[in-house]
Design an enzyme around this catalytic site. Structure first.
Site, PDB file in Angstrom:
ATOM      1  CB  CYS A   2      -0.835   0.041   1.279  1.00 42.77           C
ATOM      2  SG  CYS A   2      -1.749  -1.474   1.583  1.00 42.77           S
ATOM      3  NE  ARG A  27       4.005   1.906  -1.792  1.00 48.01           N
ATOM      4  CZ  ARG A  27       5.225   1.411  -1.728  1.00 48.01           C
ATOM      5  NH1 ARG A  27       6.143   1.817  -2.581  1.00 48.01           N
ATOM      6  NH2 ARG A  27       5.548   0.503  -0.832  1.00 48.01           N
ATOM      7  CD1 TRP A  76      -3.158  -4.379  -4.843  1.00 44.94           C
ATOM      8  CD2 TRP A  76      -2.016  -5.614  -3.368  1.00 44.94           C
ATOM      9  NE1 TRP A  76      -2.991  -5.634  -5.384  1.00 44.94           N
ATOM     10  CE2 TRP A  76      -2.294  -6.410  -4.504  1.00 44.94           C
ATOM     11  CE3 TRP A  76      -1.311  -6.182  -2.316  1.00 44.94           C
ATOM     12  CZ2 TRP A  76      -1.894  -7.732  -4.613  1.00 44.94           C
ATOM     13  CZ3 TRP A  76      -0.905  -7.502  -2.425  1.00 44.94           C
ATOM     14  CH2 TRP A  76      -1.196  -8.261  -3.568  1.00 44.94           C
ATOM     15  CG  ASN A 102       3.252  -0.879   2.652  1.00 44.33           C
ATOM     16  OD1 ASN A 102       2.704  -1.841   2.138  1.00 44.33           O
ATOM     17  ND2 ASN A 102       4.476  -0.495   2.335  1.00 44.33           N
ATOM     18  N   GLY A 103       2.022  -3.363   4.868  1.00 43.40           N
ATOM     19  CA  GLY A 103       2.780  -4.557   5.249  1.00 43.40           C
ATOM     20  C   GLY A 103       1.822  -5.644   5.649  1.00 43.40           C
ATOM     21  CD  GLU A 506       7.748  -8.774 -19.489  1.00 40.92           C
ATOM     22  OE1 GLU A 506       7.656  -9.652 -18.616  1.00 40.92           O
ATOM     23  OE2 GLU A 506       7.443  -7.584 -19.272  1.00 40.92           O
ATOM     24  CE  LYS A 510       4.325  -6.149 -18.858  1.00 41.17           C
ATOM     25  NZ  LYS A 510       5.508  -6.233 -18.098  1.00 41.17           N
ATOM     26  CD  GLU A 513       1.630  -6.809 -16.141  1.00 45.08           C
ATOM     27  OE1 GLU A 513       1.673  -6.731 -14.914  1.00 45.08           O
ATOM     28  OE2 GLU A 513       2.631  -6.703 -16.853  1.00 45.08           O
ATOM     29  CG  HIS A 529       6.256 -32.101 -26.004  1.00 50.10           C
ATOM     30  ND1 HIS A 529       6.472 -33.416 -26.350  1.00 50.10           N
ATOM     31  CD2 HIS A 529       7.265 -31.401 -26.560  1.00 50.10           C
ATOM     32  CE1 HIS A 529       7.576 -33.498 -27.073  1.00 50.10           C
ATOM     33  NE2 HIS A 529       8.078 -32.289 -27.214  1.00 50.10           N
ATOM     34  CE  LYS A 626       6.302   0.105 -11.757  1.00 44.57           C
ATOM     35  NZ  LYS A 626       6.197  -0.606 -13.038  1.00 44.57           N
TER      36      LYS A 626
HETATM   37  C1  F6R Z   1       4.760  -6.995 -14.442  1.00 47.77           C
HETATM   38  C2  F6R Z   1       5.349  -6.518 -13.223  1.00 47.77           C
HETATM   39  C3  F6R Z   1       5.591  -7.486 -12.116  1.00 47.77           C
HETATM   40  C4  F6R Z   1       6.935  -7.179 -11.452  1.00 47.77           C
HETATM   41  C5  F6R Z   1       7.146  -8.059 -10.211  1.00 47.77           C
HETATM   42  C6  F6R Z   1       8.511  -7.837  -9.591  1.00 47.77           C
HETATM   43  O1  F6R Z   1       4.611  -5.956 -15.365  1.00 47.77           O
HETATM   44  O2  F6R Z   1       5.625  -5.374 -13.115  1.00 47.77           O
HETATM   45  O3  F6R Z   1       5.550  -8.808 -12.566  1.00 47.77           O
HETATM   46  O4  F6R Z   1       7.948  -7.397 -12.380  1.00 47.77           O
HETATM   47  O5  F6R Z   1       6.160  -7.763  -9.272  1.00 47.77           O
HETATM   48  O6  F6R Z   1       8.680  -6.501  -9.263  1.00 47.77           O
HETATM   49  P1  F6R Z   1      10.110  -5.906  -8.955  1.00 47.77           P
HETATM   50  O7  F6R Z   1      10.875  -5.891 -10.230  1.00 47.77           O
HETATM   51  O8  F6R Z   1       9.851  -4.547  -8.424  1.00 47.77           O
HETATM   52  O9  F6R Z   1      10.749  -6.817  -7.961  1.00 47.77           O
END
Ligand code: F6R
Length: 631
Positions: A2, A27, A76, A102-103, A506, A510, A513, A529, A626
């Site tokens: 958060c 966040r 969050w 936050n935690g 990746e 993308k 998500e 397979h 994030k």
């Molecule tokens: C996807 C994304 C997440 C982060 C993951 C790790 O777009 O952003 O999958 O890559 O949560 O985050 P970091 O790099 O901050 O450890």
């Protein structure tokens, strides 16, 4: 995970809190809330709203809150649904104490049970709510010692409560008994104090502070601080007062500007040519004696010489960058390398091997699983009295002032600037570049690759920025058009092989998500397979086919998909073999080693345009945040 913000000083708290929360909304955006002390009555006034910060702002439109001391939160959800009753701040039964956190308080259920036995009634399902009740109980006990109602008493009460909490947290506490004071504390979750003119602002991340000041005091793990308009007192976990100099924020830590783009994500995709330029400027240095390029990482050559193998720990997109890195480190530089999900590594680490380099990759530097996995690795290696098993660590991060920056000495700062869009784009690209740098460095030091090959790879890197600009120009419109045709699909398969297999993963991540379309990435050779059973004309296949070692194989795998009626989209240069694709997203011809850096851009653009076309909140996709600062 958060965002928290807290302020005390001489200016009105409300605009400072709202401005801070706007910058922290990435966040978490399940709910938002603020609490401000009324300077006339010393009552705490709490306002909360379910959903995005805008809902809270709408509620506050006709509120005049003159107080100068307050706390705010953007949530969050972890414990308890994302609804009004679980929105922070949480208060004790009398409403005299308000807390944002936050935690995760891991032992909250035990604490809650005990408090309920004492007759406390809870109003939420959160773990956080135990904290104000515990503080209230502690203040009651302290009042019997005839301590004055002031910030120091609140500090003692909060410190006593913290010793009963298990888990990780960053929190801020208000008490109507000490109306000018704030107590803030952190354990394994970030917290920074900004020193403004006439106010102190404490927040989970720098952008929340950057509008008011560029002078900050990052709090260390397990510290607690008392903030009043007159000053700050910081104490460590042994209750020793801490004195340290403030530091200045870098410009890149302060800027959050969408420019003329509709979304941050699109802007950040378009930032990538500049990301490449920055990396080349920062890390590629020409030796004036022999004209050779060197990678300017801040560790000496001796550090690399003793390394015999590498383990890389990361989550999500960072793990995909690590997989490309692992390919380069093994195939280009000849160093055996393994990549682990941080969340798996924590509970099933591989047996310890000597002379191992551990690399943590995390753009935010705060991902709880990555931090904990690295911590565990440091501890288990440090417990062995044999030089060969000692921890050798590098962290690759965009936030060197973050938790991982304090945990690991050797940092490769990816220098991508703040990334606001929740989906990682330019930071993925910069993480990839960091691995190219490491692979070159190892190849030069270990001599496992000819200097000709190293020179070729470096030249390809130098040529990148204009190629990237061109790619973005060409594909922005065409992927918007493609998105128009595909925005309603239900499933997409991404295929890649070798160095481009992680790019397929990746690309799929993308898409899912931000557009909520099911997507899966596979090594192209694995299709037959099992996953091939999914294919029919409703399931398009996006195939990454870069000329090189496995080009023909990828094309054959694409044929297999075409034979099952799938619509085929190719990410490839125009060359023999690519006629098979129903639609070709052309990328420039390049050395295969460099191809991931080109192939990822059209995939990012396609995902972006599909999500935008579906009218979704691209920068703040549902259920995500994030930085994932909880396990
Ligand atoms: C996807 C994304 C997440 C982060 C993951 C790790 O777009 O952003 O999958 O890559 O949560 O985050 P970091 O790099 O901050 O450890």
């Amino acid at each position: 995970m958060c965002g928290i913000v807290a302020v005390t000083g001489y200016k009105k708290a409300l605009p400072l809190l709202i401005n801070g929360l706007e910058k922290l909304e990435y966040r978490g955006y399940d709910s938002a809330g603020i609490a401000i002390i009324n300077p006339d009555t010393n009552f705490i006034s709490c306002n909360k709203a379910e959903g995005k910060l805008q809902n809270l702002k709408n509620n506050l439109n006709d509120h005049n809150l003159p107080g100068t001391v307050g706390i705010g939160h953007t949530r969050w959800a972890t414990h308890g649904k994302p609804d009004f009753k679980n929105a922070h701040p949480h208060t004790d039964s009398s409403g005299n104490i308000a807390v944002v956190q936050n935690g995760i308080i891991e032992n909250f259920q035990d604490l809650k049970n005990k408090l309920e036995e004492e007759g406390i009634i809870f109003n939420s399902d959160t773990d956080t709510e135990v904290i104000p009740h515990l503080i209230q109980r502690e203040l009651n006990t302290l009042s019997k010692l005839n301590l004055e109602n002031n910030g120091s008493t609140l500090l003692v009460a909060v410190r006593n409560v913290l010793s009963d909490l298990e888990g990780s947290y960053a929190l801020a506490v208000l008490w109507s008994g000490a109306p000018n004071s704030l107590v803030v504390a952190r354990r394994q979750a970030p917290l920074i104090i900004g020193l403004g003119e006439g106010e102190f602002i404490c927040a989970s991340d720098t952008p929340a502070i950057a509008n008011f000041t560029n002078i900050i005091l990052p709090m260390e793990d397990e510290e607690i601080a008392l903030l009043t308009p007159l000053g700050i007192e910081i104490y460590d976990s042994n209750n020793e007062r801490q004195y340290r100099n403030p530091v200045s924020l870098k410009v890149s830590e302060q800027i959050m500007d969408k420019m003329n783009f509709k979304h941050y994500m699109l802007k950040e995709i378009f930032d990538q040519p500049q990301t490449a330029k920055n990396w080349l400027e920062n890390y590629l240095i020409k030796n004036s004696d022999n004209g050779q390029y060197q990678i300017n990482y801040p560790f000496d050559t001796e550090f690399f010489k003793s390394i015999e193998r590498i383990e890389i720990i990361a989550c999500g997109t960072s793990k995909h960058a690590a997989m490309v890195g692992s390919f380069l480190l093994e195939q280009f530089s000849g160093i055996p390398t393994n990549v682990f999900y941080a969340s798996e590594f924590r509970y099933s680490p591989p047996p310890l091997l000597p002379n191992t380099l551990t690399i943590g990759v995390t753009q935010s530097g705060e991902t709880a699983d990555t931090i904990a996995a690295i911590d565990m690795e440091i501890k288990r290696r440090s417990s062995i009295e044999n030089e060969k098993f000692k921890p050798n660590l590098i962290a690759i991060t965009n936030r060197k002032e973050s938790s991982i920056g304090r945990q690991v000495l050797n940092i490769i700062d990816i220098c991508a600037g703040i990334e606001v869009g929740v989906a990682a784009t330019k930071t993925f690209f910069a993480q990839l570049l960091s691995f190219y740098g490491l692979a070159i460095k190892f190849a030069q030091i270990k001599g496992n690759q000819s200097s000709d090959e190293i020179g070729k790879l470096i030249n390809e890197l130098i040529k990148l920025p204009p190629l990237l600009e061109d790619l973005l120009d060409k594909h922005n419109k065409s992927s918007e058009k493609l998105a128009h045709d595909f925005f309603n699909i239900k499933d997409v398969i991404f295929l890649g092989r070798g160095i481009n297999y992680p790019i397929a993963l990746e690309g799929a991540l993308k898409l899912k998500e931000i557009s909520y379309i099911h997507a899966a990435g596979y090594p192209a050779g694995e299709m037959k397979h099992g996953p091939i059973a999914l294919l029919d004309k409703k399931v398009p296949v996006i195939s990454i086919a870069s000329p090189g070692e496995v080009f023909d194989k990828v094309i054959s795998n694409a044929q297999e998909a075409k034979a099952r009626d799938s619509y085929l989209i190719g990410i490839a240069p125009e060359c023999n073999g690519t006629e098979i694709f129903d639609y070709l997203m052309k990328v420039p011809s390049s050395n295969e080693w460099i191809s991931p850096l080109l192939n990822i851009l059209p995939l990012q653009l396609l995902s972006y345009h599909i999500a935008a076309h579906r009218g979704l909140d691209v920068d703040q996709p549902r259920n995500l945040a994030k930085s994932v600062t909880v396990e």
